[in-house]
Design an enzyme around this catalytic site. Sequence first.
Site, PDB file in Angstrom:
ATOM      1  N   ASP A  51      36.126 -62.422 124.381  1.00 55.33           N
ATOM      2  CA  ASP A  51      35.484 -62.065 123.110  1.00 55.33           C
ATOM      3  C   ASP A  51      34.592 -60.834 123.276  1.00 55.33           C
ATOM      4  OD1 ASP A  51      34.040 -62.037 120.674  1.00 55.33           O
ATOM      5  OD2 ASP A  51      34.127 -64.214 120.530  1.00 55.33           O
ATOM      6  N   THR A  87      35.262 -62.114 114.684  1.00 60.03           N
ATOM      7  CA  THR A  87      35.808 -63.029 115.689  1.00 60.03           C
ATOM      8  C   THR A  87      36.864 -63.989 115.157  1.00 60.03           C
ATOM      9  OG1 THR A  87      33.803 -62.917 117.014  1.00 60.03           O
ATOM     10  CG2 THR A  87      35.188 -64.860 117.318  1.00 60.03           C
ATOM     11  N   ASP A 254      39.197 -59.871 120.762  1.00 56.06           N
ATOM     12  CA  ASP A 254      39.304 -59.917 119.316  1.00 56.06           C
ATOM     13  C   ASP A 254      38.791 -58.654 118.642  1.00 56.06           C
ATOM     14  OD1 ASP A 254      36.821 -60.557 120.317  1.00 56.06           O
ATOM     15  OD2 ASP A 254      36.387 -62.133 118.869  1.00 56.06           O
TER      16      ASP A 254
END
Length: 429
Positions: A51, A87, A254
């Site tokens: 992430d 996200t 992401d």
Amino acid sequence: MRKIIYVLFLFISAAIISSCKTRANLNDTSSLTVNSKASEAKPYLILVSLDGFRWDYVERFKPPHLTSFIKNGVKAESLIPSFPSKTFPNHYTIATGMYPEHHGILGNSFYSYEKNVIYKIGNRDMVEDGSFYGGTPIWVQADKADMVTASYFFVGSEADVQGIRPTYYKRYDGSVKNEVRVAQALQWLKLPAKERPHLITLYFSDMDDIGHRFSPNNNEKIKKALFDLDETLGNLFKGVKETGLPVNIIIVSDHGMTAIPVKNYIPIESIKNDDLFLTISNGAIVNIYPKDKTKIDSIYNYLKKKETNFKVYKTENTPGFEYVPKNKNWGAIQVLPDLGYYFTKQTSIETMNSKNPNAVFGVHGYDTSFKDMHGIFYANGPAFKNGYVMPSVKNIHIYPLMCDILGLPIPGDIDGKLIEMQGVLKSKE
């Protein structure tokens, strides 16, 4: 009396432990998917999400394990997220090959007209409610082909999408150490062939956490987090190699991250009007839901007059989308802060100012033509070429690539195209 109390204590403790185990893994073990003979013969794939890992971190800091992984595998110049570059929408786009417009997870928060509720990623009931999630996630597509899957966190994996979850999965808990996640993935690969997952998803939030807190420009903090994460990934690579199985690993993120000083935060209260419309902020995009649909034009004009370091658009004219947005859950009007500005609550701005008015933080969510929003695509394994570099690619195209590697049919309703990724694969003999 002491014996009675002791027995009661043991009974209550056992009940609590049982309850915790049930909540940690909601699968009914009596009906777990097992691999068909055809699936047992298929390759293995681990999808790793890092992430908030910006496209340039590896080149800037050269972490050894990732650098070697890329050198002996493939990479894209960058991975282009879908707009908004947040996200939840982008993880689920990677999982389904669909734009947020089509899979329905439009932001970390959004209003659902169908359900008359505000979806929020902090609401566990909503996160685990499969009716919010459209498309066919890769683990669902695999399950339909009698292929065992596993997930140590991934957006959508906790929800009963089409009534299906991964064969083995975990409810999200950010406190779980990275080494525990890796150890579990390796344990899954040691299961008997019939029970062994051919698809595993893993999620690590380290770079997003550190990027938000210190900004992507803080070289010392970013490098430290990156090298710690790199060590974790090195253990994963080593453990996978030791299995001797034909395991392919795809590493994605992401979105990227950009730096914003405290003085450039805009209080969301400055545009809210609860009498006229519902306001849902995702920071770099604010969705406006008029309470009276006959007043869209007047609300638009009302907000246009307030423009200061932000722009107001009717949804169908909003820049950043790769398509004309038609999903009604976007709302009728969008408010976009100018690049370098970001919406948040007045109380948050006051808190930041009280601590350090010169602080710089990291944010994301902007138009994906801004390269700071770009993430990563790296891959290595028997299916992939060695030392291959491809141009920047959209994240919608990862799904059909995963289907191809696992020998799964590619759904006809997705936005991604296999041809956009086929160059990374070795020729099939």
